[in-house]
Design a protein around this motif. Structure first.
Motif, mmCIF file in Angstrom:
data_model
loop_
_atom_site.group_PDB
_atom_site.id
_atom_site.type_symbol
_atom_site.label_atom_id
_atom_site.label_comp_id
_atom_site.label_asym_id
_atom_site.label_seq_id
_atom_site.Cartn_x
_atom_site.Cartn_y
_atom_site.Cartn_z
ATOM 1 N N LEU A 76 0.822 -1.210 0.000
ATOM 2 C CA LEU A 76 0.000 0.000 0.000
ATOM 3 C C LEU A 76 0.858 1.262 0.000
ATOM 4 N N LEU A 77 1.887 1.282 0.843
ATOM 5 C CA LEU A 77 2.748 2.466 0.910
ATOM 6 C C LEU A 77 3.526 2.688 -0.382
ATOM 7 N N THR A 78 4.081 1.625 -0.936
ATOM 8 C CA THR A 78 4.826 1.803 -2.183
ATOM 9 C C THR A 78 3.895 2.146 -3.344
ATOM 10 N N LEU A 90 2.132 6.338 -7.080
ATOM 11 C CA LEU A 90 1.110 7.234 -7.654
ATOM 12 C C LEU A 90 1.485 8.698 -7.459
ATOM 13 N N VAL A 91 2.055 9.031 -6.304
ATOM 14 C CA VAL A 91 2.519 10.403 -6.069
ATOM 15 C C VAL A 91 3.624 10.752 -7.066
ATOM 16 N N GLY A 92 4.546 9.801 -7.273
ATOM 17 C CA GLY A 92 5.616 10.027 -8.253
ATOM 18 C C GLY A 92 5.072 10.210 -9.654
ATOM 19 N N VAL A 138 11.967 9.479 -10.781
ATOM 20 C CA VAL A 138 12.901 8.775 -9.892
ATOM 21 C C VAL A 138 12.155 8.200 -8.692
ATOM 22 N N LEU A 139 11.266 8.975 -8.085
ATOM 23 C CA LEU A 139 10.487 8.496 -6.941
ATOM 24 C C LEU A 139 9.633 7.300 -7.340
ATOM 25 N N MET A 140 8.959 7.405 -8.467
ATOM 26 C CA MET A 140 8.108 6.317 -8.939
ATOM 27 C C MET A 140 8.943 5.068 -9.210
ATOM 28 N N PHE A 141 10.067 5.209 -9.864
ATOM 29 C CA PHE A 141 10.925 4.073 -10.198
ATOM 30 C C PHE A 141 11.453 3.384 -8.941
#
Length: 130
Positions: free
Chosen positions: A40-42, A47-49, A70-73
C-alpha cells in the motif's frame, strides 16, 4: 465462543509442530500483514511520483518531472524486491528435523567468497552420498 483449555493446548501443540516442521512457511505467513502495508505504501508513493511526473511535464518544469520519475521508479523497485530477513531460521535435515543455527553462526559465511561456499556445499553433498 471461546476455545476450551484442551482445544487451546492442541492448537498450541499444532503451532509448535508446524514451526519446527516448516519454518519457511511460518515466516512467510507471519510476514503477511507487513507485506500488505508495504504494498500500500509503495503503491501510494508510486502514484505520487506519477502525479509529479505528469505535473512536471504539463507545467514544463523538468526538475519536478525527473524527481517524480525517480520516486516512482525507486518505489516500484522497492515494492517488487523481497524484504530482507534478519538471518536463517534453521536448516531442514534429511531426516525431516530442523537444526537451528548456534548464536555465533548467524553471520557465518559472510566473509567467504561465493566460490568457496559453492565448493563447501559440493563437498558436503558428495560426502552425504557415500
Amino acid at each position: 465462543m471461546p476455545l476450551s483449555e484442551y482445544e487451546q493446548r492442541v492448537l498450541e501443540q499444532m503451532e509448535r509442530q508446524l514451526t519446527s516442521d516448516d519454518p519457511k512457511l511460518v515466516s512467510t505467513l507471519r510476514g503477511g500483514r507487513s507485506s500488505l502495508r508495504r504494498w500500500l505504501l509503495t503503491g501510494f508513493g508510486a502514484l505520487v511520483g506519477l502525479g509529479m511526473l505528469v505535473v512536471g511535464t504539463a507545467a514544463s518544469i523538468p526538475v519536478v518531472g525527473i524527481l517524480g520519475f525517480v520516486l516512482m521508479f525507486v518505489l516500484v523497485v522497492l515494492a517488487f524486491t523481497p524484504p530482507r530477513r534478519s538471518g536463517p531460521v534453521g536448516t531442514v535435515q534429511p531426516d525431516g528435523g530442523v537444526r537451528r543455527p548456534a548464536p555465533g553462526q548467524k553471520g557465518k559465511g559472510k566473509g567467504r567468497g561465493f566460490l568457496e561456499r559453492l565448493e563447501e556445499r559440493w563437498e558436503r553433498r558428495r560426502d552425504e552420498g557415500r
